[in-house]
Design a protein around this motif. Structure first.
Motif, PDB file in Angstrom:
ATOM      1  N   ASN A 123       0.775  -1.016  -0.597  1.00  0.00           N
ATOM      2  CA  ASN A 123      -0.082   0.142  -0.018  1.00  0.00           C
ATOM      3  C   ASN A 123       1.005   1.250  -0.215  1.00  0.00           C
ATOM      4  O   ASN A 123       1.594   1.385   1.019  1.00  0.00           O
ATOM      5  CB  ASN A 123      -0.853   0.121   1.250  1.00  0.00           C
ATOM      6  CG  ASN A 123      -1.927  -1.228   1.120  1.00  0.00           C
ATOM      7  OD1 ASN A 123      -2.662  -0.820   0.690  1.00  0.00           O
ATOM      8  ND2 ASN A 123      -1.893  -1.921   2.047  1.00  0.00           N
ATOM      9  N   LEU A 124       0.662   2.156  -0.812  1.00  0.00           N
ATOM     10  CA  LEU A 124       1.494   2.692  -1.454  1.00  0.00           C
ATOM     11  C   LEU A 124       1.143   3.979  -1.732  1.00  0.00           C
ATOM     12  O   LEU A 124       0.250   4.282  -2.863  1.00  0.00           O
ATOM     13  CB  LEU A 124       3.188   2.659  -1.629  1.00  0.00           C
ATOM     14  CG  LEU A 124       3.175   2.316  -2.697  1.00  0.00           C
ATOM     15  CD1 LEU A 124       3.961   3.120  -4.062  1.00  0.00           C
ATOM     16  CD2 LEU A 124       4.289   0.943  -2.832  1.00  0.00           C
ATOM     17  N   LEU A 125       1.467   5.286  -1.983  1.00  0.00           N
ATOM     18  CA  LEU A 125       1.111   6.585  -3.015  1.00  0.00           C
ATOM     19  C   LEU A 125       2.240   6.839  -3.363  1.00  0.00           C
ATOM     20  O   LEU A 125       2.985   7.875  -2.236  1.00  0.00           O
ATOM     21  CB  LEU A 125      -0.055   6.936  -2.398  1.00  0.00           C
ATOM     22  CG  LEU A 125      -0.254   7.918  -3.492  1.00  0.00           C
ATOM     23  CD1 LEU A 125      -1.232   7.810  -4.337  1.00  0.00           C
ATOM     24  CD2 LEU A 125      -1.200   8.705  -2.593  1.00  0.00           C
ATOM     25  N   ASP A 126       2.474   6.957  -4.702  1.00  0.00           N
ATOM     26  CA  ASP A 126       3.897   8.520  -4.644  1.00  0.00           C
ATOM     27  C   ASP A 126       3.120   9.292  -5.901  1.00  0.00           C
ATOM     28  O   ASP A 126       3.450   8.707  -7.030  1.00  0.00           O
ATOM     29  CB  ASP A 126       5.089   7.232  -5.201  1.00  0.00           C
ATOM     30  CG  ASP A 126       6.577   8.797  -4.876  1.00  0.00           C
ATOM     31  OD1 ASP A 126       6.256  10.156  -4.984  1.00  0.00           O
ATOM     32  OD2 ASP A 126       7.401   8.261  -5.606  1.00  0.00           O
ATOM     33  N   TYR A 127       2.857  10.369  -5.580  1.00  0.00           N
ATOM     34  CA  TYR A 127       2.160  10.737  -6.807  1.00  0.00           C
ATOM     35  C   TYR A 127       2.650  12.723  -6.722  1.00  0.00           C
ATOM     36  O   TYR A 127       2.613  13.130  -5.684  1.00  0.00           O
ATOM     37  CB  TYR A 127       0.369  11.128  -6.782  1.00  0.00           C
ATOM     38  CG  TYR A 127      -0.096  11.970  -7.266  1.00  0.00           C
ATOM     39  CD1 TYR A 127      -0.570  11.771  -8.369  1.00  0.00           C
ATOM     40  CD2 TYR A 127      -0.665  13.014  -6.760  1.00  0.00           C
ATOM     41  CE1 TYR A 127      -1.239  12.936  -9.754  1.00  0.00           C
ATOM     42  CE2 TYR A 127      -1.294  14.439  -7.760  1.00  0.00           C
ATOM     43  CZ  TYR A 127      -1.445  14.274  -9.030  1.00  0.00           C
ATOM     44  OH  TYR A 127      -2.025  14.720  -9.705  1.00  0.00           O
TER      45      TYR A 127
END
Length: 183
Positions: A123-127
């Protein structure tokens, strides 16, 4: 209901540059791409959000949607808004989305251009998106740019000179715009 002051300026800038998207992309973007058409997107929810300018372009990596958003005030919610736009554009057109926020506010820009978190390895977000502060572009840099259609941004460029120069700065902007090749 009257639009908020910042929103009114954003809409004015959007209308001003609606036909100059290639110039904006060439000057502000770090992506070689040729605009081949407009893409329209609305964001249905409790409120309807309409992105400023979305175009289909051909880049070295292939087809891409380019999203330009104009902002006249700092907004702590900008990363969330931009992520919503990116998701809706991608969902609608199945294209990678290149985004730029072009900030032309009176005050120094203090918005962030990313959202990131990691919760374990699944679970990751790199936006991230490109954030441009027109007030940090020098008057001379913009005036001498090969993208002469962007001269209409001179009055919001070079924040330091603009704030010190006042009416004299605006007079110089008008003179330079009038004497340019835009006529």
């Amino acid at each position: 209901m009257q639009p908020q002051s910042g929103n009114r300026y954003d809409i004015t800038i959007k209308d001003l540059f609606a036909d100059e998207t290639q110039e904006l992309i060439n000057y502000f973007g770090h992506l070689e791409a040729k605009v081949v058409g407009d893409l329209k997107i609305e964001f249905p929810q409790v409120e309807t959000r309409v992105s400023d300018l979305v175009m289909r372009a051909e880049s070295q990596q292939g087809p891409v949607a380019i999203h330009l958003e104009f902002q006249s005030r700092n907004d702590d919610e900008m990363p969330y808004r931009m992520l919503r736009y990116a998701l809706e554009i991608h969902r609608t057109y199945h294209l990678p989305v290149y985004q730029m926020v072009i900030y032309f506010g009176q005050w120094q820009m203090n918005m962030t251009s990313q959202l990131a978190y990691h919760l374990g390895d699944r679970n990751l977000l790199d936006y991230r998106y490109h954030l441009i502060d027109v007030g940090n572009i020098t008057y001379e840099e913009l005036k001498n740019s090969p993208h002469q259609r962007l001269l209409s941004l001179l009055p919001v460029a070079d924040r330091e000179k603009r704030q010190k120069g006042g009416k004299e700065f605006l007079r110089r902007c008008v003179e330079d715009i009038i004497s340019s090749d835009l006529r």
